[in-house]
Write an enzyme that holds these catalytic residues in place. Structure first.
Site, mmCIF file in Angstrom:
data_model
loop_
_atom_site.group_PDB
_atom_site.id
_atom_site.type_symbol
_atom_site.label_atom_id
_atom_site.label_comp_id
_atom_site.label_asym_id
_atom_site.label_seq_id
_atom_site.Cartn_x
_atom_site.Cartn_y
_atom_site.Cartn_z
ATOM 1 N N GLY A 224 0.840 -1.196 0.000
ATOM 2 C CA GLY A 224 0.000 0.000 0.000
ATOM 3 C C GLY A 224 0.868 1.236 0.000
ATOM 4 O O GLY A 224 2.035 1.190 -0.411
ATOM 5 N N SER A 225 0.304 2.324 0.487
ATOM 6 C CA SER A 225 1.012 3.602 0.391
ATOM 7 C C SER A 225 2.116 3.706 1.451
ATOM 8 O O SER A 225 2.085 3.006 2.469
ATOM 9 C CB SER A 225 0.017 4.744 0.582
ATOM 10 N N THR A 228 0.690 4.761 4.980
ATOM 11 C CA THR A 228 0.069 3.686 5.775
ATOM 12 C C THR A 228 1.127 2.675 6.199
ATOM 13 O O THR A 228 1.077 2.137 7.307
ATOM 14 C CB THR A 228 -1.069 3.006 4.980
ATOM 15 N N GLY A 229 2.105 2.430 5.334
ATOM 16 C CA GLY A 229 3.191 1.506 5.679
ATOM 17 C C GLY A 229 3.930 1.960 6.932
ATOM 18 O O GLY A 229 4.304 1.146 7.785
ATOM 19 N N GLU A 246 5.648 -3.430 1.058
ATOM 20 C CA GLU A 246 5.781 -3.071 -0.360
ATOM 21 C C GLU A 246 5.005 -1.776 -0.551
ATOM 22 O O GLU A 246 3.777 -1.789 -0.587
ATOM 23 C CB GLU A 246 5.189 -4.181 -1.248
ATOM 24 N N CYS A 280 2.208 0.040 -8.665
ATOM 25 C CA CYS A 280 3.294 0.520 -7.801
ATOM 26 C C CYS A 280 4.548 0.792 -8.624
ATOM 27 O O CYS A 280 5.146 1.853 -8.530
ATOM 28 C CB CYS A 280 3.566 -0.483 -6.703
HETATM 29 P P1 NAD Z 1 -3.391 2.445 1.273
HETATM 30 O O1 NAD Z 1 -2.134 2.556 2.033
HETATM 31 O O2 NAD Z 1 -4.371 3.537 1.352
HETATM 32 O O3 NAD Z 1 -4.193 1.130 1.705
HETATM 33 C C1 NAD Z 1 -3.586 -0.144 1.682
HETATM 34 C C2 NAD Z 1 -4.277 -1.032 2.703
HETATM 35 O O4 NAD Z 1 -4.019 -0.549 4.021
HETATM 36 C C3 NAD Z 1 -5.791 -1.121 2.573
HETATM 37 O O5 NAD Z 1 -6.181 -2.462 2.781
HETATM 38 C C4 NAD Z 1 -6.268 -0.239 3.721
HETATM 39 O O6 NAD Z 1 -7.558 -0.591 4.172
HETATM 40 C C5 NAD Z 1 -5.228 -0.546 4.771
HETATM 41 N N1 NAD Z 1 -5.130 0.426 5.862
HETATM 42 C C6 NAD Z 1 -5.706 1.644 5.995
HETATM 43 N N2 NAD Z 1 -5.343 2.221 7.162
HETATM 44 C C7 NAD Z 1 -4.509 1.349 7.784
HETATM 45 C C8 NAD Z 1 -3.779 1.378 9.008
HETATM 46 N N3 NAD Z 1 -3.831 2.412 9.849
HETATM 47 N N4 NAD Z 1 -3.000 0.317 9.301
HETATM 48 C C9 NAD Z 1 -2.916 -0.746 8.477
HETATM 49 N N5 NAD Z 1 -3.582 -0.825 7.307
HETATM 50 C C10 NAD Z 1 -4.372 0.202 6.964
HETATM 51 O O7 NAD Z 1 -2.945 2.137 -0.240
HETATM 52 P P2 NAD Z 1 -3.892 2.045 -1.521
HETATM 53 O O8 NAD Z 1 -4.376 3.426 -1.837
HETATM 54 O O9 NAD Z 1 -4.881 0.946 -1.340
HETATM 55 O O10 NAD Z 1 -2.849 1.572 -2.640
HETATM 56 C C11 NAD Z 1 -2.104 2.452 -3.407
HETATM 57 C C12 NAD Z 1 -0.674 2.530 -2.913
HETATM 58 O O11 NAD Z 1 -0.120 1.229 -2.809
HETATM 59 C C13 NAD Z 1 0.247 3.297 -3.842
HETATM 60 O O12 NAD Z 1 1.105 4.139 -3.109
HETATM 61 C C14 NAD Z 1 1.061 2.201 -4.519
HETATM 62 O O13 NAD Z 1 2.287 2.614 -5.027
HETATM 63 C C15 NAD Z 1 1.170 1.199 -3.427
HETATM 64 N N6 NAD Z 1 1.444 -0.134 -3.962
HETATM 65 C C16 NAD Z 1 2.683 -0.669 -3.778
HETATM 66 C C17 NAD Z 1 2.977 -1.916 -4.320
HETATM 67 C C18 NAD Z 1 4.337 -2.540 -4.139
HETATM 68 O O14 NAD Z 1 4.474 -3.729 -4.370
HETATM 69 N N7 NAD Z 1 5.344 -1.825 -3.728
HETATM 70 C C19 NAD Z 1 2.012 -2.606 -5.053
HETATM 71 C C20 NAD Z 1 0.755 -2.019 -5.216
HETATM 72 C C21 NAD Z 1 0.487 -0.784 -4.654
#
Ligand code: NAD
Length: 468
Positions: A224-225, A228-229, A246, A280
């Site tokens: 994810g982003s 959030t990571g 990731e 990503c």
């Molecule tokens: P996001 O971070 O908004 O959400 C990802 C997940 O985290 C969702 O399931 C969400 O419900 C959950 N989440 C929300 N709040 C949280 C918290 N406090 N603690 C733990 N989990 C929580 O990301 P997104 O908008 O769904 O995805 C887009 C992002 O993901 C982009 O930045 C993209 O580059 C990245 N991404 C990275 C990869 C990689 O392999 N590096 C692959 C795909 C997407």
């Protein structure tokens, strides 16, 4: 109307409340998913902990066979899963869309099933025998994003299972349906409790946050982003969880002066616009040498014009809408800011609903928001450079470090430039092509750890060294 229940301990688990999942192409409700809270999460973790006792002791060839059985199930349900992905994610069935995603999930599952981490003998002599064993960590919590909901679920779940772990997966609230169905299907061939799924709406009870802090979860694999990571990392500290993160990228592509614009245009386009840029490791900034800048721009525009954009369910569509309103608004802001500074070569204004046409904007530089921020959508900024050293420095001047690419007729020269990029993957004359036998992960702000290949599998294990 698509509607699925949670799967906990091998059984359908009803919750009183549900939330709507919208079809990004139409804005209509595509389906409903359950709202789980702490009680459901605790039940899922408890089920996974119980299942771990047996699953972690299962013979290696049985774990392999189970992952192969899951792979066969994905193949059996490929069309159904593709339809669900298109309904909730928006990407077309066609092209590099949902059928392609299901094919990728199947290929990854099958390849990963065939990997193994046999015991290594580090020493065996008069002074003793030293063995390195790989042990499963326990319950793995998987948190996935909305861009490749099914493929990323497989990237998380299969290596966990293959190494003897059990799983609780939580998909994005924007795309929960394909994961709910996938876990149902998996449970047809797996023992109860080995894979469980919870869904919620990121409301008051943020399931991802609860998972990151949960004492019963030994590892979080999160995609994810970056923002959030970081939250995951913070809340995981208390329980010393293993982490694979990731995160986001802002990949640069560098076109060297000797590249052939006509030959690279198609690869450049798909490098930037795969999954409508919501990838990503998509190319998110393009640096082009001044000597061929105009030709590259013209060839890119010409190719981009041939791509049909429309409703994902329409077999004629090759790109679909942006997945959600927040992302569409961010993209609209970045493109509006870039339009004031640069030259809009194609697109440049939001379309109907969540649609946004492929957009190419030249005349930009580092410091402009469309260059510096991760747009995660169908808009590519193009930056002209005169000295390759400057291009390398500009490519590296970003906190993210996921991927990068170099485009040239001289592969050796391109490889040399590529090795100087600060990122986890470098491609020559292509961009973003991940594969199941090659470790993939980010450096700098793009994350910690890798997925895929043996190195990816190792991340789901603890080392135990046995001295005898
Ligand atoms: P996001 O971070 O908004 O959400 C990802 C997940 O985290 C969702 O399931 C969400 O419900 C959950 N989440 C929300 N709040 C949280 C918290 N406090 N603690 C733990 N989990 C929580 O990301 P997104 O908008 O769904 O995805 C887009 C992002 O993901 C982009 O930045 C993209 O580059 C990245 N991404 C990275 C990869 C990689 O392999 N590096 C692959 C795909 C997407």
């Amino acid at each position: 109307m698509l509607s699925f229940e949670l799967t906990i301990d091998g059984k359908a688990h009803a919750t009183g409340e549900t939330f709507d999942v919208l079809n990004p192409s139409t804005g209509e409700v595509a389906g409903r998913a359950p709202i789980a809270g702490k009680a459901e999460l605790d039940a899922a973790v408890a089920a996974a902990e119980r299942a771990f006792k047996t699953w972690s002791q299962t013979a290696d060839d049985e774990l392999k066979a189970a992952c192969e059985a899951v792979t066969a199930k994905i193949a059996e349900h490929a069309d159904e899963l593709a339809q669900i992905i298109t309904a909730e994610q928006g990407k077309p069935l066609n092209g590099l869309g949902s059928r392609w995603e299901v094919g990728g999930a199947q290929a990854w599952a099958g390849y990963t099933a065939g990997l193994s981490l046999p015991m290594k003998v580090l020493q065996d002599n008069n002074e003793g025998r030293v063995e390195l064993h790989r042990k499963p960590v326990g319950v793995v919590g998987s948190i996935t994003p909305w861009n490749f909901p099914l493929m990323i679920a497989i990237w998380h779940v299969i290596p966990a299972l293959r190494t003897g772990n059990t799983v609780v997966i939580k998909p994005s609230p924007l795309t929960p349906l394909s994961t709910l169905r996938l876990v149902q299907i998996m449970n047809e061939v797996l023992p109860a409790g080995v894979v469980n799924v919870v869904t919620g709406d990121d409301g008051a009870e943020n399931l991802g946050g609860l998972m990151s802090a949960h004492p019963g979860i030994a590892k979080i694999v999160f995609t994810g982003s970056c923002a959030t990571g970081q939250k995951v990392m913070r809340s995981a500290a208390e329980t010393m969880k293993r982490l694979t993160l990731e995160l986001g990228g802002n990949d640069a592509g560098i076109v060297l002066p000797d590249a052939d614009p006509a030959q690279i245009a198609e690869g450049l386009f798909w490098g930037g616009f795969i999954n409508n840029g919501q990838t990503c490791a998509a190319m998110k900034r393009l640096y082009v040498h001044e000597s061929i800048h105009d030709e590259v721009c013209a060839a890119l525009v010409e190719f981009a014009k041939t791509i049909p954009v429309g409703d994902g369910m329409d077999e004629g569509s090759i790109l679909g809408p942006v997945q959600n309103r927040m992302q569409h608004e961010k993209l609209s802001r970045l493109v509006a800011e870039a339009s004031e500074k640069g030259d809009v070569l194609l697109g440049g204004a939001p379309g109907e609903g969540l649609f946004f046409p492929p957009t190419l904007i030249a005349g930009l530089q580092n410091g402009d928001s469309l260059v510096d921020e991760e747009q995660f959508g169908p808009a590519l900024p193009i930056i002209k450079y005169s000295d390759v050293e400057d291009a390398i420095a500009m490519a590296n001047a970003n906190p993210a470090g996921l991927g990068g690419s170099v485009w040239s007729s001289d592969i050796e020269a391109a490889r040399k430039v590529g090795q100087r990029l600060e990122c986890g993957s470098v491609w020559i004359n292509k961009h973003g092509m991940v594969q199941p036998n090659a470790p993939f992960g980010g450096v700098k702000a793009s994350g910690i750890g890798v997925e895929f290949g043996e190195e990816g599998l190792e991340e789901y294990t603890n080392i135990q060294v046995l001295f005898s």
